[in-house]
Design a protein around this motif. Structure first.
Motif, PDB file in Angstrom:
ATOM      1  N   LEU A 141       9.308   6.880   8.340  1.00  0.00           N
ATOM      2  CA  LEU A 141       9.268   5.676   7.520  1.00  0.00           C
ATOM      3  C   LEU A 141       8.718   4.490   8.310  1.00  0.00           C
ATOM      4  O   LEU A 141       7.767   3.830   7.881  1.00  0.00           O
ATOM      5  CB  LEU A 141      10.677   5.377   7.004  1.00  0.00           C
ATOM      6  CG  LEU A 141      10.852   4.199   6.073  1.00  0.00           C
ATOM      7  CD1 LEU A 141      10.215   4.496   4.725  1.00  0.00           C
ATOM      8  CD2 LEU A 141      12.328   3.904   5.890  1.00  0.00           C
ATOM      9  N   ILE A 142       9.285   4.241   9.462  1.00  0.00           N
ATOM     10  CA  ILE A 142       8.855   3.110  10.289  1.00  0.00           C
ATOM     11  C   ILE A 142       7.444   3.339  10.813  1.00  0.00           C
ATOM     12  O   ILE A 142       6.612   2.433  10.812  1.00  0.00           O
ATOM     13  CB  ILE A 142       9.860   2.838  11.414  1.00  0.00           C
ATOM     14  CG1 ILE A 142      11.180   2.348  10.798  1.00  0.00           C
ATOM     15  CG2 ILE A 142       9.317   1.823  12.418  1.00  0.00           C
ATOM     16  CD1 ILE A 142      12.328   2.261  11.766  1.00  0.00           C
ATOM     17  N   ARG A 143       7.157   4.569  11.235  1.00  0.00           N
ATOM     18  CA  ARG A 143       5.806   4.877  11.725  1.00  0.00           C
ATOM     19  C   ARG A 143       4.773   4.643  10.633  1.00  0.00           C
ATOM     20  O   ARG A 143       3.691   4.119  10.906  1.00  0.00           O
ATOM     21  CB  ARG A 143       5.726   6.313  12.230  1.00  0.00           C
ATOM     22  CG  ARG A 143       4.339   6.648  12.798  1.00  0.00           C
ATOM     23  CD  ARG A 143       4.251   8.028  13.390  1.00  0.00           C
ATOM     24  NE  ARG A 143       5.135   8.081  14.542  1.00  0.00           N
ATOM     25  CZ  ARG A 143       5.845   9.164  14.887  1.00  0.00           C
ATOM     26  NH1 ARG A 143       5.771  10.255  14.167  1.00  0.00           N
ATOM     27  NH2 ARG A 143       6.607   9.135  15.949  1.00  0.00           N
ATOM     28  N   SER A 144       5.077   5.011   9.388  1.00  0.00           N
ATOM     29  CA  SER A 144       4.100   4.808   8.307  1.00  0.00           C
ATOM     30  C   SER A 144       3.805   3.326   8.113  1.00  0.00           C
ATOM     31  O   SER A 144       2.657   2.945   7.879  1.00  0.00           O
ATOM     32  CB  SER A 144       4.587   5.450   7.008  1.00  0.00           C
ATOM     33  OG  SER A 144       5.694   4.764   6.464  1.00  0.00           O
ATOM     34  N   ILE A 145       4.826   2.481   8.244  1.00  0.00           N
ATOM     35  CA  ILE A 145       4.617   1.039   8.118  1.00  0.00           C
ATOM     36  C   ILE A 145       3.759   0.532   9.262  1.00  0.00           C
ATOM     37  O   ILE A 145       2.776  -0.186   9.054  1.00  0.00           O
ATOM     38  CB  ILE A 145       5.965   0.288   8.052  1.00  0.00           C
ATOM     39  CG1 ILE A 145       6.739   0.687   6.791  1.00  0.00           C
ATOM     40  CG2 ILE A 145       5.739  -1.224   8.107  1.00  0.00           C
ATOM     41  CD1 ILE A 145       8.179   0.225   6.766  1.00  0.00           C
ATOM     42  N   GLU A 151       0.826  -1.208   0.000  1.00  0.00           N
ATOM     43  CA  GLU A 151       0.000   0.000   0.000  1.00  0.00           C
ATOM     44  C   GLU A 151       0.862   1.262   0.000  1.00  0.00           C
ATOM     45  O   GLU A 151       0.519   2.269  -0.616  1.00  0.00           O
ATOM     46  CB  GLU A 151      -0.929  -0.009   1.218  1.00  0.00           C
ATOM     47  CG  GLU A 151      -1.891   1.149   1.227  1.00  0.00           C
ATOM     48  CD  GLU A 151      -2.941   1.015   2.308  1.00  0.00           C
ATOM     49  OE1 GLU A 151      -3.122   1.996   3.057  1.00  0.00           O
ATOM     50  OE2 GLU A 151      -3.576  -0.051   2.402  1.00  0.00           O
ATOM     51  N   LEU A 152       1.994   1.195   0.692  1.00  0.00           N
ATOM     52  CA  LEU A 152       2.910   2.339   0.777  1.00  0.00           C
ATOM     53  C   LEU A 152       3.881   2.398  -0.409  1.00  0.00           C
ATOM     54  O   LEU A 152       4.718   3.302  -0.473  1.00  0.00           O
ATOM     55  CB  LEU A 152       3.693   2.262   2.088  1.00  0.00           C
ATOM     56  CG  LEU A 152       2.856   2.439   3.360  1.00  0.00           C
ATOM     57  CD1 LEU A 152       3.638   1.988   4.585  1.00  0.00           C
ATOM     58  CD2 LEU A 152       2.392   3.885   3.495  1.00  0.00           C
ATOM     59  N   ASN A 153       3.767   1.450  -1.324  1.00  0.00           N
ATOM     60  CA  ASN A 153       4.645   1.373  -2.500  1.00  0.00           C
ATOM     61  C   ASN A 153       6.116   1.210  -2.131  1.00  0.00           C
ATOM     62  O   ASN A 153       7.001   1.750  -2.796  1.00  0.00           O
ATOM     63  CB  ASN A 153       4.455   2.588  -3.413  1.00  0.00           C
ATOM     64  CG  ASN A 153       3.089   2.621  -4.047  1.00  0.00           C
ATOM     65  OD1 ASN A 153       2.604   1.609  -4.528  1.00  0.00           O
ATOM     66  ND2 ASN A 153       2.462   3.777  -4.016  1.00  0.00           N
ATOM     67  N   PHE A 154       6.385   0.456  -1.071  1.00  0.00           N
ATOM     68  CA  PHE A 154       7.757   0.138  -0.686  1.00  0.00           C
ATOM     69  C   PHE A 154       8.132  -1.198  -1.317  1.00  0.00           C
ATOM     70  O   PHE A 154       7.460  -2.201  -1.092  1.00  0.00           O
ATOM     71  CB  PHE A 154       7.899   0.014   0.835  1.00  0.00           C
ATOM     72  CG  PHE A 154       7.799   1.304   1.576  1.00  0.00           C
ATOM     73  CD1 PHE A 154       8.361   2.472   1.085  1.00  0.00           C
ATOM     74  CD2 PHE A 154       7.162   1.355   2.794  1.00  0.00           C
ATOM     75  CE1 PHE A 154       8.274   3.659   1.793  1.00  0.00           C
ATOM     76  CE2 PHE A 154       7.074   2.533   3.517  1.00  0.00           C
ATOM     77  CZ  PHE A 154       7.634   3.689   3.009  1.00  0.00           C
TER      78      PHE A 154
END
Length: 93
Positions: free
Chosen positions: A73-77, A13-16
C-alpha cells in the motif's frame, strides 16, 4: 515526498479516498492530526504530515496490516508519487 499536490494526485490515481487536514485513526481510537489522510477500510488510516524537509508517514502499521498489505500500500503511493514527480520534472525542463 515534498509536493502535496503530487501526493494528492497519486492518491487520486490509485483511487484511494483521502481528506485534507484531518485525523489519522489509530490503535484503540487514538487520533493523530495529519495534512493528508488516506482513508482506509477498517479502523486505521495512513497520514502524511508536513515537515521542513517534506512529508512524514504517520500510521499504526500493525493496525493497517490487519486489513491491508501495508508494505504494498505505502509502496504504491510512493512509487506513483515518484513517477508523477519525474513526469513533472520532465515537463518543467
Amino acid at each position: 515526498m515534498t509536493d502535496p499536490e503530487l501526493i494528492v494526485a497519486a492518491l487520486m490515481e490509485l483511487n484511494f479516498p483521502y481528506q485534507l487536514n484531518s485525523h489519522v485513526r489509530g490503535f484503540n481510537g487514538a487520533m493523530a492530526q495529519a495534512d493528508i489522510v488516506v482513508i482506509l477500510e477498517g479502523n486505521y488510516d495512513i497520514g502524511f504530515v508536513a515537515n521542513p524537509e517534506g512529508y512524514n508517514t504517520v500510521a499504526d502499521l500493525y493496525g493497517v496490516s490487519l486489513r491491508h498489505n501495508q508494505t504494498e500500500l505505502i509502496r504504491s503511493i510512493y512509487d506513483t508519487y515518484a513517477r508523477l514527480h519525474n513526469e513533472k520534472q520532465n515537463v518543467d525542463h
